[in-house]
Write a protein that holds these residues in place. Sequence first.
Motif, PDB file in Angstrom:
ATOM      1  N   ARG B  87       0.797  -1.216   0.000  1.00  0.00           N
ATOM      2  CA  ARG B  87       0.000   0.000   0.000  1.00  0.00           C
ATOM      3  C   ARG B  87       0.829   1.266   0.000  1.00  0.00           C
ATOM      4  O   ARG B  87       0.351   2.322  -0.316  1.00  0.00           O
ATOM      5  CB  ARG B  87      -0.870   0.048   1.246  1.00  0.00           C
ATOM      6  N   PHE B  88       2.086   1.172   0.418  1.00  0.00           N
ATOM      7  CA  PHE B  88       2.872   2.364   0.661  1.00  0.00           C
ATOM      8  C   PHE B  88       3.981   2.449  -0.370  1.00  0.00           C
ATOM      9  O   PHE B  88       4.667   1.470  -0.637  1.00  0.00           O
ATOM     10  CB  PHE B  88       3.436   2.281   2.082  1.00  0.00           C
ATOM     11  N   LEU B  90       7.079   5.178  -2.273  1.00  0.00           N
ATOM     12  CA  LEU B  90       7.747   6.471  -2.333  1.00  0.00           C
ATOM     13  C   LEU B  90       8.078   6.745  -3.793  1.00  0.00           C
ATOM     14  O   LEU B  90       8.412   5.820  -4.529  1.00  0.00           O
ATOM     15  CB  LEU B  90       9.053   6.443  -1.544  1.00  0.00           C
ATOM     16  N   GLY B 119       7.748  12.167  -3.458  1.00  0.00           N
ATOM     17  CA  GLY B 119       6.360  11.919  -3.142  1.00  0.00           C
ATOM     18  C   GLY B 119       6.174  10.670  -2.314  1.00  0.00           C
ATOM     19  O   GLY B 119       6.997   9.766  -2.342  1.00  0.00           O
ATOM     20  N   ALA B 120       5.097  10.628  -1.583  1.00  0.00           N
ATOM     21  CA  ALA B 120       4.744   9.458  -0.786  1.00  0.00           C
ATOM     22  C   ALA B 120       3.286   9.140  -1.059  1.00  0.00           C
ATOM     23  O   ALA B 120       2.435  10.027  -1.045  1.00  0.00           O
ATOM     24  CB  ALA B 120       4.956   9.752   0.700  1.00  0.00           C
ATOM     25  N   PHE B 122       0.041   6.519  -0.090  1.00  0.00           N
ATOM     26  CA  PHE B 122      -0.508   5.449   0.726  1.00  0.00           C
ATOM     27  C   PHE B 122      -1.867   5.109   0.155  1.00  0.00           C
ATOM     28  O   PHE B 122      -2.759   5.958   0.157  1.00  0.00           O
ATOM     29  CB  PHE B 122      -0.621   5.898   2.187  1.00  0.00           C
ATOM     30  N   LEU B 129      -3.846   8.538   0.410  1.00  0.00           N
ATOM     31  CA  LEU B 129      -3.113   9.766   0.714  1.00  0.00           C
ATOM     32  C   LEU B 129      -1.983   9.882  -0.290  1.00  0.00           C
ATOM     33  O   LEU B 129      -1.197   8.965  -0.428  1.00  0.00           O
ATOM     34  CB  LEU B 129      -2.487   9.699   2.113  1.00  0.00           C
ATOM     35  N   ILE B 130      -1.924  10.986  -0.998  1.00  0.00           N
ATOM     36  CA  ILE B 130      -0.842  11.185  -1.963  1.00  0.00           C
ATOM     37  C   ILE B 130      -0.254  12.553  -1.698  1.00  0.00           C
ATOM     38  O   ILE B 130      -0.975  13.547  -1.691  1.00  0.00           O
ATOM     39  CB  ILE B 130      -1.382  11.106  -3.402  1.00  0.00           C
ATOM     40  N   GLY B 131       1.052  12.590  -1.477  1.00  0.00           N
ATOM     41  CA  GLY B 131       1.693  13.879  -1.227  1.00  0.00           C
ATOM     42  C   GLY B 131       2.918  14.025  -2.113  1.00  0.00           C
ATOM     43  O   GLY B 131       3.654  13.073  -2.307  1.00  0.00           O
ATOM     44  N   ARG B 132       3.100  15.227  -2.670  1.00  0.00           N
ATOM     45  CA  ARG B 132       4.268  15.464  -3.517  1.00  0.00           C
ATOM     46  C   ARG B 132       4.856  16.797  -3.121  1.00  0.00           C
ATOM     47  O   ARG B 132       4.118  17.761  -2.968  1.00  0.00           O
ATOM     48  CB  ARG B 132       3.846  15.567  -4.987  1.00  0.00           C
ATOM     49  N   ALA B 141      -1.092  17.933  -2.340  1.00  0.00           N
ATOM     50  CA  ALA B 141      -1.604  16.873  -1.464  1.00  0.00           C
ATOM     51  C   ALA B 141      -2.980  16.458  -1.926  1.00  0.00           C
ATOM     52  O   ALA B 141      -3.812  17.297  -2.256  1.00  0.00           O
ATOM     53  CB  ALA B 141      -1.676  17.365  -0.016  1.00  0.00           C
ATOM     54  N   ARG B 142      -3.248  15.171  -1.952  1.00  0.00           N
ATOM     55  CA  ARG B 142      -4.577  14.659  -2.266  1.00  0.00           C
ATOM     56  C   ARG B 142      -4.961  13.639  -1.214  1.00  0.00           C
ATOM     57  O   ARG B 142      -4.168  12.768  -0.898  1.00  0.00           O
ATOM     58  CB  ARG B 142      -4.584  13.948  -3.604  1.00  0.00           C
ATOM     59  N   VAL B 143      -6.153  13.766  -0.728  1.00  0.00           N
ATOM     60  CA  VAL B 143      -6.650  12.814   0.262  1.00  0.00           C
ATOM     61  C   VAL B 143      -7.992  12.333  -0.235  1.00  0.00           C
ATOM     62  O   VAL B 143      -8.814  13.120  -0.675  1.00  0.00           O
ATOM     63  CB  VAL B 143      -6.847  13.503   1.636  1.00  0.00           C
TER      64      VAL B 143
END
Lengths: 69, 332
Positions: B87-88, B90, B119-120, B122, B129-132, B141-143
Amino acid sequence: MASKISLKAKGKAVKGTEERSAEKCVKEWSNWAMKKAKVIAHYGFIPLVIIIGMNSEPKPHIYQLLSPV
Amino acid sequence: MGSSASLAAAPPPPVAPPPALPAGLAQVLPQKAEEKGNGKGAPEKVDWLDLPCPVPYEELQREALMSLKPELFEGLRFDFMKMLNQRFALSHSVFMGSMEVPSQSSDIIKVPSSHYEFGANFLDPKLMLIGRVLTDGRMNARVKCDLTDNLALKIHAQLTNEPHFSQGMFQFDYKGKDYRSQFQIGNNAFYGANYIQSVSPHLSFGGEIFWIGHQRKSGIGFAARYNTDKMVVTAQVASTGIVGLSYVQKISEKVSLASDFMYNQMSRDVSSTFGYDYILRQCRLRGKIDTNGVVGALLEERLNMGVTLLLSAEVDHVKKDYKFGFGLTVGE
């Protein structure tokens, strides 16, 4: 009579300014809260995702975060 | 969900027994329907109370956009995605090339730029959760969170270090049996809502309204989508003066053709795009040609397990702008 009316008018004016300053207070506090929330999100979102990811099953090791393999 | 499943699946059998019947009738009716079907190839009976759920409103033109708006780029692009877990993941991404700066005159101004993006991701069935974050401090950020089976919350934020340039948007999606509705709240006092409803197994209608607080502007729009297994037709009209139509025809499993028409009444702009999408075993090739004199193509070739080569080209004959890019994607 006139003094009563003028007192009432003054009372209303005071209440009016009190309401307006309460509104200003709420606006100021919400602005401050939004600014802080923006800074927290800016610095903390990616560490949050990494922490949630490292705690999910199966738990990856710390070295896997840095090594390219 | 709705249309991509219908495009990918085989055509349904010509006869389908109605789903919600009491046991006694169910014994009798399928036989009758089969006789009819074998005899004449009669069309299947439509159960008007059991229509499929339509696609989300913002994905109305999804098939057309996939073919006609590929991610063309100029320069070098290198993406590396490392899965630590199911699920995780990078991701590291490097870009070196020219970025176009929007200018008022018709000249194209390009600024050479390069950035590294970390970026990370999950991805959980219920929470995404997507963060760049880029080297200049911009963060994306997208949640996406499924609060219940039918209600989902999506947050999209682009935060920068410069003040007053950050943007954020909250979206609440509700999925009903044969409809979807969405409510959006954005920064700068942006409020929007949209709704889409299936009216037949192939046809769905939708509408949206939005209100921008700071500029006191509001708008309303309507959309319609008709899709079968082989084709998708969409139409959109908005009070901002934009009319958009699109048509996608799936020729075979590997080939699909798309075309798009857009008319902007405010700026008297008309443009039309034609494109193709070949999904082959080792590569995916998308190309398009425009009435503005732009020809573009994107090739994604899978060289090896997990290594993909990207070649992108966009030629604008009218403005004499030539963009070529190449890149490599490693990891899923």
